[in-house]
Design a protein around this motif. Structure first.
Motif, PDB file in Angstrom:
ATOM      1  N   LYS A   3       0.817  -1.187   0.055  1.00 53.98           N
ATOM      2  CA  LYS A   3       0.106   0.071  -0.064  1.00 53.98           C
ATOM      3  C   LYS A   3       0.833   1.284  -0.015  1.00 53.98           C
ATOM      4  O   LYS A   3       0.613   2.410   0.725  1.00 53.98           O
ATOM      5  CB  LYS A   3      -0.900   0.030   1.297  1.00 53.98           C
ATOM      6  N   ALA A   6      -2.055  -0.519  -4.176  1.00 54.55           N
ATOM      7  CA  ALA A   6      -3.273  -0.391  -3.372  1.00 54.55           C
ATOM      8  C   ALA A   6      -3.654  -1.650  -2.595  1.00 54.55           C
ATOM      9  O   ALA A   6      -4.877  -1.944  -2.373  1.00 54.55           O
ATOM     10  CB  ALA A   6      -4.292   0.037  -4.015  1.00 54.55           C
ATOM     11  N   THR A   7      -2.697  -2.509  -2.330  1.00 56.80           N
ATOM     12  CA  THR A   7      -2.915  -3.920  -1.633  1.00 56.80           C
ATOM     13  C   THR A   7      -2.004  -4.170  -0.744  1.00 56.80           C
ATOM     14  O   THR A   7      -0.638  -3.728  -0.731  1.00 56.80           O
ATOM     15  CB  THR A   7      -2.933  -4.728  -2.917  1.00 56.80           C
ATOM     16  N   ASN A   8      -2.196  -5.126   0.162  1.00 59.74           N
ATOM     17  CA  ASN A   8      -1.166  -5.716   1.196  1.00 59.74           C
ATOM     18  C   ASN A   8      -0.355  -6.525   0.475  1.00 59.74           C
ATOM     19  O   ASN A   8       0.863  -7.018   1.074  1.00 59.74           O
ATOM     20  CB  ASN A   8      -1.938  -6.017   2.218  1.00 59.74           C
TER      21      ASN A   8
END
Length: 554
Positions: A397, A421-423
């Motif tokens: 992120k 936009a992600t872990n």
């Protein structure tokens, strides 16, 4: 593939879920290329029309919004280590580049083309120097010109045009709901590809033989030759750095999964060769969150909460060396999430979910420097430049990849912007020369930066990509550059949350998905492994391309 792998001590566990047709098939050795088509010669065949096995190429161009960044600086003993300052307290733990680096000339292609492969921090297999032998003067100094984080040749890579899709594997990941991939890695000898996916199965792929003869319109979809099933979520995996298909004993890899010991898998037969069992202070088995072999392959580094444990490859079991990263509330906190080894110095870097990166001595784990906290999310990937002067870091992120100048620890030379936009771990990779850095993003776009265009005045700025292309419709989470051929491999997919609230409770330590909730209409799954040609076109193909341009202009 649903069977679990037990947490036994060693060797007797086999990889469940293997294809009967793929059993016991070894990693593929590369057939000889014709002399005229040697990968290093710069001559390649004409672009072929996509075969029926290939999916349509995507050519959508996406723009990027960029913002200037502030510079943070810091000093540490590591600066003296890299600059060779005798007064530096860290000098005693450093190995000179001429003593540590190894030289190899691998006849990767039997068509009379020799390819030079220098160690690039990933422990690529290289022959040690004979006693009394010295390297050429231009190779003994790891600093090189040291004015730019990239020097040397680009191994035939050509990024003046979009890479050409050759083949891939997607049917393999369609039989299991939301079976997204979680990374891909070339073997150190370039003979095969290793993937990880949401079904907790490691797969090994051999490249189709037609690829080496340039019959690209006949390339079939790839199928794995091995499947190695872990019992739970796979945290990390890595190849043995000295792996060579010519030596079956060296063909193995390590993986770590939740509630299981670290397993060492045989890459020829898909069986567990051995296990490394880390225990916590309560004498309970604990899983490693990250793995990395030392460049010589003699040690396996495992990351835990505020601790690194070092196992010796030749001694499976529970015996290990513990190296706390925080002592008396001083040091690097958080779970150690990724490792990288310097190709020139006896130094390794650790990234943690506390958003920090630290540098340590390989001999005893002595802390050398703790870089300032610049990332917005926990670190998920680290890479040293081939000359050892620069460290690239990326987080989850977090839209930035930062390039740190280790001769002046704390100084950011430039930053690279990508959409994350992600872990999930979004890997990036450097080519062998360190010139090109490639990374995917959560929109499926692959960005390619030429680090030779970095500013020489030392002023930090945002480096714009040289090329961007749409590799997948979903998140491009993995990318890996072939050790000596102009080939790329990418992997795609991410965890989807179709209904509000399903994204709650995502484990922060898994390093997996974490995308915002989406409606079913917005979900576009693309779970695939794809191989790309990133070399120059042949003169005939270039001539045809020019003729087509002339016709269009007319």
């Amino acid at each position: 593939m649903s069977d679990s792998v037990g947490g036994g001590e060693s060797g007797g566990v086999t990889g469940s879920g293997q294809d009967t047709e793929a059993d016991n098939e070894p990693p593929q050795q590369m057939p000889p290329l014709p002399e005229a088509e040697c990968a290093q010669s710069g001559e390649t065949p004409e672009e072929e029309a996509p075969s029926s096995a290939k999916r349509p190429r995507l050519t959508e161009d996406l723009g990027r919004v960029t913002e200037p960044l502030e510079i943070h600086s810091n000093t540490a003993p590591l600066a003296g280590l890299l600059q060779g300052d005798p007064a530096s307290p860290a000098q005693g733990v450093a190995l000179q580049c001429g003593e540590e680096r190894q030289e190899a000339e691998e006849d990767a292609v039997n068509g009379g083309c020799k390819v030079e492969c220098h160690q690039n921090g990933d422990g690529s297999h290289e022959a040690p120097l004979e006693e009394g032998e010295t390297k050429p003067e231009d190779e003994q100094n790891c600093d090189g010109s040291a004015d730019s984080p990239s020097e040397g040749q680009h191994l035939g890579l050509d990024f003046t045009q979009n890479p050409q899709m050759l083949t891939g594997s997607w049917t393999e990941y369609s039989n299991f709901p939301e079976n997204y991939l979680k990374g891909c890695k070339w073997a150190p000898d370039g003979s095969c590809i290793l993937t990880n996916s949401a079904d907790n199965v490691l797969r090994v792929y051999n490249l189709p033989p037609e690829l080496y003869s340039y019959n690209w319109d006949l390339l079939p979809e790839m199928s794995p030759v091995l499947r190695m099933a872990e019992g739970d979520t796979i945290y990390d995996y890595c190849w043995y750095p000295k792996m060579s298909s010519l030596d079956p004993d060296s063909c193995f890899l390590a993986s770590s999964s939740r509630d299981n010991p670290v397993h060492v898998w045989d890459a020829f037969y898909g069986e567990v060769r051995a296990s490394f069992r880390p225990y916590n202070h309560l004498d309970e088995l604990t899983a490693a969150h990250s793995l990395c072999f030392s460049p010589d392959g003699s040690q396996l580094y495992c990351g835990f909460d505020k601790t690194v444990r070092v196992f010796y490859t030749e001694r499976p079991g529970r015996d290990c060396e513990e190296r706390p990263t925080i002592v008396k509330k001083q040091g690097q906190s958080g779970i150690i999430s990724c490792f990288a080894f310097s190709p020139c110095l006896s130094v390794y870097a650790c990234g943690s979910y506390s958003r920090s990166a630290g540098l340590y001595s390989c001999q005893d784990g002595t802390p050398l420097a703790l870089l300032p906290t610049r990332h917005h999310g926990g670190l998920t990937h680290l890479l040293f430049s081939p000359d050892g002067n620069y460290l690239y870091t990326g987080g989850r992120k977090d839209p930035e990849i930062l390039c740190w100048d280790l001769r002046e620890p704390g100084k950011v030379v430039f930053s690279l912007r990508r959409n994350v936009a992600t872990n999930q771990r979004i890997y990036f990779d450097l080519d062998l020369s360190g010139r090109y850095l490639l990374s995917g993003d959560t929109e499926g776009v692959v960005s390619i930066w030429d680090t030779q265009t970095a500013p020489l005045d030392g002023n930090e700025e945002l480096l714009q990509p040289q090329l961007q292309f749409q590799a997948h419709w979903d998140c491009t989470n993995g990318i890996s550059i072939h050790p000596f051929m102009p080939l790329l491999v990418t992997s795609s997919g991410q965890r989807q949350f179709p209904w509000p609230g399903d994204s709650e409770g995502d484990s922060a330590s898994d390093g997996e998905g974490g995308q915002d909730a989406m409606s079913p209409q917005e979900i576009r799954q693309d779970n695939a492994l794809t191989v790309w040609w990133a070399g120059p076109l042949s003169p005939a193909a270039e001539e045809s391309k020019e003729q087509n341009t002339v016709v269009e202009d007319a």
